[in-house]
Each structure stands twice: as structure tokens, then as C-alpha cells.
Design a protein around this motif. Structure first.
Motif, PDB file in Angstrom:
ATOM      1  N   THR A  64       0.849  -1.188   0.000  1.00 58.45           N
ATOM      2  CA  THR A  64       0.000   0.000   0.000  1.00 58.45           C
ATOM      3  C   THR A  64       0.886   1.239   0.000  1.00 58.45           C
ATOM      4  OG1 THR A  64      -0.116   0.206   2.415  1.00 58.45           O
ATOM      5  CG2 THR A  64      -1.749  -1.238   1.338  1.00 58.45           C
ATOM      6  N   ALA A  65       0.328   2.327  -0.481  1.00 59.20           N
ATOM      7  CA  ALA A  65       1.065   3.591  -0.483  1.00 59.20           C
ATOM      8  C   ALA A  65       1.453   3.986   0.937  1.00 59.20           C
ATOM      9  CB  ALA A  65       0.214   4.677  -1.135  1.00 59.20           C
ATOM     10  N   GLU A  66       0.563   3.718   1.900  1.00 56.82           N
ATOM     11  CA  GLU A  66       0.829   4.091   3.287  1.00 56.82           C
ATOM     12  C   GLU A  66       2.034   3.329   3.835  1.00 56.82           C
ATOM     13  OE1 GLU A  66      -2.116   3.192   2.054  1.00 56.82           O
ATOM     14  OE2 GLU A  66      -3.108   5.161   2.065  1.00 56.82           O
ATOM     15  N   THR A  67       2.092   2.025   3.538  1.00 54.71           N
ATOM     16  CA  THR A  67       3.224   1.218   4.020  1.00 54.71           C
ATOM     17  C   THR A  67       4.533   1.696   3.428  1.00 54.71           C
ATOM     18  OG1 THR A  67       1.832  -0.742   4.317  1.00 54.71           O
ATOM     19  CG2 THR A  67       4.189  -1.120   4.081  1.00 54.71           C
ATOM     20  N   VAL A  68       4.534   1.968   2.127  1.00 54.99           N
ATOM     21  CA  VAL A  68       5.766   2.405   1.462  1.00 54.99           C
ATOM     22  C   VAL A  68       6.179   3.783   1.965  1.00 54.99           C
ATOM     23  CG1 VAL A  68       6.817   2.968  -0.758  1.00 54.99           C
ATOM     24  CG2 VAL A  68       5.284   0.994  -0.576  1.00 54.99           C
ATOM     25  N   ARG A  69       5.219   4.701   2.054  1.00 56.08           N
ATOM     26  CA  ARG A  69       5.545   6.059   2.511  1.00 56.08           C
ATOM     27  C   ARG A  69       6.094   6.037   3.937  1.00 56.08           C
ATOM     28  NH1 ARG A  69       1.095   8.285   1.476  1.00 56.08           N
ATOM     29  NH2 ARG A  69       1.622   9.508  -0.382  1.00 56.08           N
ATOM     30  N   SER A  70       5.462   5.256   4.798  1.00 61.92           N
ATOM     31  CA  SER A  70       5.924   5.178   6.190  1.00 61.92           C
ATOM     32  C   SER A  70       7.351   4.658   6.261  1.00 61.92           C
ATOM     33  CB  SER A  70       4.982   4.266   6.982  1.00 61.92           C
ATOM     34  OG  SER A  70       5.445   4.101   8.302  1.00 61.92           O
ATOM     35  N   TYR A  71       7.649   3.635   5.461  1.00 66.86           N
ATOM     36  CA  TYR A  71       9.009   3.093   5.462  1.00 66.86           C
ATOM     37  C   TYR A  71      10.012   4.139   4.962  1.00 66.86           C
ATOM     38  CZ  TYR A  71      13.175   0.582   4.109  1.00 66.86           C
ATOM     39  OH  TYR A  71      14.483   0.203   3.978  1.00 66.86           O
ATOM     40  N   LEU A  72       9.686   4.788   3.861  1.00 65.15           N
ATOM     41  CA  LEU A  72      10.617   5.756   3.266  1.00 65.15           C
ATOM     42  C   LEU A  72      10.864   6.937   4.203  1.00 65.15           C
ATOM     43  CD1 LEU A  72       9.301   5.817  -0.412  1.00 65.15           C
ATOM     44  CD2 LEU A  72      11.321   4.633   0.451  1.00 65.15           C
ATOM     45  N   GLY A 118      10.701   6.942   7.339  1.00 60.60           N
ATOM     46  CA  GLY A 118      11.389   6.524   8.550  1.00 60.60           C
ATOM     47  C   GLY A 118      12.869   6.258   8.368  1.00 60.60           C
ATOM     48  N   LEU A 119      13.346   6.310   7.137  1.00 61.79           N
ATOM     49  CA  LEU A 119      14.761   6.035   6.879  1.00 61.79           C
ATOM     50  C   LEU A 119      15.626   7.231   7.281  1.00 61.79           C
ATOM     51  CD1 LEU A 119      14.664   4.352   3.349  1.00 61.79           C
ATOM     52  CD2 LEU A 119      15.243   3.236   5.508  1.00 61.79           C
ATOM     53  N   PRO A 123      16.875   4.882  -0.880  1.00 60.95           N
ATOM     54  CA  PRO A 123      15.930   4.175  -1.748  1.00 60.95           C
ATOM     55  C   PRO A 123      15.900   4.798  -3.136  1.00 60.95           C
ATOM     56  CG  PRO A 123      14.759   5.618  -0.234  1.00 60.95           C
ATOM     57  CD  PRO A 123      16.199   5.666   0.172  1.00 60.95           C
ATOM     58  N   LYS A 124      15.952   3.946  -4.158  1.00 62.65           N
ATOM     59  CA  LYS A 124      16.000   4.437  -5.533  1.00 62.65           C
ATOM     60  C   LYS A 124      14.889   3.885  -6.412  1.00 62.65           C
ATOM     61  CE  LYS A 124      19.599   7.123  -5.261  1.00 62.65           C
ATOM     62  NZ  LYS A 124      19.478   8.576  -5.531  1.00 62.65           N
ATOM     63  N   ALA A 125      14.265   2.779  -6.019  1.00 62.18           N
ATOM     64  CA  ALA A 125      13.218   2.186  -6.863  1.00 62.18           C
ATOM     65  C   ALA A 125      12.208   1.443  -5.994  1.00 62.18           C
ATOM     66  CB  ALA A 125      13.818   1.231  -7.892  1.00 62.18           C
ATOM     67  N   LEU A 126      11.016   1.328  -6.527  1.00 63.83           N
ATOM     68  CA  LEU A 126       9.961   0.497  -5.964  1.00 63.83           C
ATOM     69  C   LEU A 126       9.568  -0.509  -7.028  1.00 63.83           C
ATOM     70  CD1 LEU A 126       7.738  -0.170  -3.828  1.00 63.83           C
ATOM     71  CD2 LEU A 126       6.301   1.516  -4.994  1.00 63.83           C
ATOM     72  N   SER A 127       9.521  -1.784  -6.667  1.00 61.11           N
ATOM     73  CA  SER A 127       9.120  -2.838  -7.601  1.00 61.11           C
ATOM     74  C   SER A 127       7.822  -3.464  -7.118  1.00 61.11           C
ATOM     75  CB  SER A 127      10.208  -3.908  -7.703  1.00 61.11           C
ATOM     76  OG  SER A 127       9.815  -4.951  -8.587  1.00 61.11           O
ATOM     77  N   ILE A 128       6.824  -3.532  -7.988  1.00 58.25           N
ATOM     78  CA  ILE A 128       5.559  -4.192  -7.658  1.00 58.25           C
ATOM     79  C   ILE A 128       5.308  -5.325  -8.650  1.00 58.25           C
ATOM     80  CG2 ILE A 128       4.548  -2.152  -6.578  1.00 58.25           C
ATOM     81  CD1 ILE A 128       2.913  -1.699  -9.144  1.00 58.25           C
ATOM     82  N   SER A 129       4.670  -6.381  -8.161  1.00 59.87           N
ATOM     83  CA  SER A 129       4.359  -7.539  -9.006  1.00 59.87           C
ATOM     84  C   SER A 129       2.913  -7.461  -9.461  1.00 59.87           C
ATOM     85  CB  SER A 129       4.565  -8.845  -8.233  1.00 59.87           C
ATOM     86  OG  SER A 129       5.875  -8.952  -7.746  1.00 59.87           O
ATOM     87  N   GLN A 130       2.715  -7.634 -10.762  1.00 62.68           N
ATOM     88  CA  GLN A 130       1.365  -7.576 -11.333  1.00 62.68           C
ATOM     89  C   GLN A 130       1.191  -8.764 -12.269  1.00 62.68           C
ATOM     90  OE1 GLN A 130      -1.295  -6.175 -10.579  1.00 62.68           O
ATOM     91  NE2 GLN A 130      -2.079  -4.654 -12.001  1.00 62.68           N
TER      92      GLN A 130
END
Length: 358
Positions: free
Chosen positions: A113-121, A123-124, A133-140
Motif C-alpha cells: 500500500t502507499a501508506e506502508t511504502v511512505r511510512s518506510y521511506l 522513517g529512513l 531508496p531508488k526504486a519500488l518494484s511491484i508484481s502484477q
């Protein structure tokens, strides 16, 4: 009754016919042939966008090379903790990123989720001792058979833009997701902010043909050299391109995916009517993840059914697996026959009836 994967079947007839046509005679090597040129132009038409296209033989190569173009050796690539790139590719992405790291985050159904990714980023730490962090990879489709909606991709893309990340899509089951969403390739990729795509075709009818599709020109600059160093500039490259030519002709790729998805729906509906069986995650493409009694699991295997057991890591919070239960994964393909689905359901019904009578 083999439902272990959509990789277990051979190539479809139109793909093999196109391959045999391309096999005749002589053509320029290393992707300089006319078939490869046509296919690269076809990708631009399909995606309604100028694209750079790099044909490769495996999904691992596509993912590893795509991410290597986006993540420097000192960088991080964020993904789901069960994503194929982190869990099933023997460190290939990190190898080709020359020391960069993958970091896996949690999410129900292997979706971020956007919330999970934003919170992680956010918090770094920002010090130089922290890999940025340079990339986000999602599986579709995801590793739990779920499909990111267009709005979900867009919100993840917005987080990437906020934090300067490239958005990569691992599309091993790309067209299965397209069929599920009823959208166009453009709508599921660059229109929602996807920068680079690993386009999968092998699971849906090709022999061995994948592509890296790049929507952002700067990411394509070094990929010719990266592909060559990875052994993915194939001398007889026309034989990869020819598979894709047969794959795209007359919307064959869509027909294959529609069939696979329909077989999955049929199987899913049949299984959920059985006592003691429920789904771990909704059936949204061509994979079914039922939670079944262990006695049923043993009965299906004894009857010759092939499939994988699955992890509980991405279950919803309110879903618990009992000590006498197991999650199994059943994958349907373009070649799955309705009779195979019916046979599995018949075996399951008979096994459960016997158990109820005991």
C-alpha cells in the motif's frame, strides 16, 4: 491434474508456427533482423507510447536488468517481502545491481500500500551511512494472485515521485492482470506512473520470450550494454521476436489469458462450495489459493494432483490457519482444459464425502 504452474505447459500453436516461419532462411543476427524491428514497433503501438524494448529469454533477466538500470550500487529497491525479485531469483537483481539491496515490506495478498511504502521511506535516516531508496518494484499479478487496481498503482507512483524513486512493474502475468482489470496496457503502466516494465509472455503461451519495456528514456541508456554483459543479446534474436509476433497476432495473448482466468474462476467457484474450504485471497487472475483440510490435501495428492503449498505470511489479519489446514496454490494456464478442473473438483468432493461418512 497438474496445477503446479503456468510454466509447465509448452508454447501455444500460433507462437510455434511463427517461430517455425522465422527459423527458415537467414537473417541478420543480434536483433538487427526485420522481425525484431517489427516487434519493437509493435510494443510502441500496444503501449501507445514511445518505448525502448529489450528482448530477453527469462523473467529473471528482465527483472534483474530492469532494476539494474534504476538502482545504483549504493541504493535500495523496495518491494513486497514475498515478491519474486527478492524471494525467487537467487539474488540476481542484487548481483546485477552490483551491491545494491532489496528490502521487503509486508502487505496483505503480497500487495504493497502507499501508506506502508511512505511510512518506510519517511522513517529512513538520511545520513550517508544509509543506502538511499531508488526504486519500488511491484508484481502484477502478485505472488498471492491479487491484482493492483489502477488507483493503487497511481497512489504508489505518487509516493515514488515524492521520494525520487523509479517505479518498476514485474509483469510476469501482465496480460492476466489486464484481462482482470479490463483496461489497456497504457492504462496499467505509464498512465499510472510506471517507468519500466518486465513484460512476461512465457507463462501465457511463449516458449521463452520476455521483454524489458522502458517508458523513461534515461533508464534505457545503458541497457544495451547491461543486456550484453548478462548474455541476453542473443545471436539468433529473431527467434525471440518471432514468438512475440505470434503471441500478439489476432490478440492471441488476450485469448490465452482470458481462458486461464476463466478456468481459475471456475475452479475457485467450485472449491468454495465444498465444506471446509475457503479462499486465502480472492481469485483475481489465473491463480487460486484455497485453504483446505490437510486430509483433503493428502487425498488430492494421492489422486495425482500436482500443486504447491503456500505461505501464510500475507494473510489478512483476521484469517488464521488451523493446525489441520494448509494453503495450496493452483495455477491455471492457457492450455488448462475444463475437464481437468472438473476432475479435481470431483476428486475433492469424493474425498470430503468419504471423510464425512467415516
Amino acid at each position: 491434474m497438474n496445477f503446479a504452474s503456468d510454466n509447465i505447459v509448452g508454447a501455444s500453436a500460433p507462437v510455434m508456427e511463427a517461430l517455425m516461419r522465422a527459423n527458415a532462411g537467414t537473417m541478420l543476427a543480434y536483433g538487427n533482423d526485420e522481425i525484431t524491428k517489427r516487434i519493437k514497433a509493435r510494443f510502441a503501438e500496444i503501449f501507445e507510447h514511445e518505448v525502448s524494448v529489450f528482448l530477453v529469454t527469462t523473467g529473471t533477466a528482465a527483472n534483474a536488468l530492469a532494476l539494474s538500470s534504476a538502482v545504483p550500487p549504493w541504493g535500495l529497491c523496495v518491494c513486497h517481502r514475498e515478491a519474486h525479485v527478492i524471494d525467487d531469483e537467487c539474488g540476481a537483481p542484487e548481483f546485477f545491481m552490483h551491491g545494491a539491496k532489496l528490502i521487503g515490506l509486508p502487505g496483505v495478498g503480497a500487495k504493497l500500500t502507499a501508506e506502508t511504502v511512505r511510512s518506510y521511506l519517511e522513517g529512513l535516516p538520511k545520513a550517508v551511512k544509509q543506502m538511499p531508496p531508488k526504486a519500488l518494484s511491484i508484481s502484477q499479478v502478485t505472488e498471492c494472485g491479487m491484482v493492483y487496481g489502477l488507483d493503487e498503482i497511481a497512489t504508489l507512483s505518487a509516493v515514488c515521485r515524492e521520494h525520487g524513486l523509479t517505479l518498476h512493474m514485474d509483469g510476469a502475468r501482465f496480460v492476466n492482470a489486464l484481462v482482470s482489470l479490463g483496461c489497456t496496457p497504457a492504462e496499467m503502466t505509464w498512465k499510472q506512473g510506471v517507468d519500466i516494465l518486465s513484460f512476461g509472455a512465457t507463462k501465457n503461451g511463449c516458449l521463452m520470450a520476455e521483454a524489458i519495456v522502458v517508458f523513461r528514456p534515461d533508464l534505457a541508456e545503458a541497457l544495451d550494454y547491461r543486456a550484453k554483459r548478462a548474455g541476453q543479446v542473443i545471436s539468433k534474436g529473431r527467434l525471440i521476436a518471432a514468438q512475440l509476433e505470434g503471441y500478439f497476432a489476432d490478440d492471441h495473448w488476450y485469448a490465452n489469458a482470458r481462458h486461464a482466468n476463466r478456468m481459475a474462476t471456475l475452479l475457485s467457484e467450485g472449491l468454495t462450495q465444498l465444506p471446509g474450504v475457503r479462499l486465502a485471497w480472492p481469485t483475481e487472475a489465473n491463480e487460486v489459493f484455497p485453504i483446505v483440510p490437510k486430509t483433503l490435501d493428502r487425498a488430492l495428492k494421492a489422486a495425482g494432483a500436482s500443486y504447491l503449498t503456500w505461505t501464510e505470511a500475507s494473510l489478512p489479519e483476521n484469517e488464521k490457519i488451523g493446525a489441520d489446514e494448509v494453503i495450496i496454490r493452483l495455477v491455471l494456464s492457457f492450455a488448462t482444459q475444463e475437464e481437468e478442473v472438473s476432475k479435481l473438483l470431483d476428486v475433492a468432493r469424493a474425498a470430503l464425502s468419504r471423510q464425512a461418512a467415516e
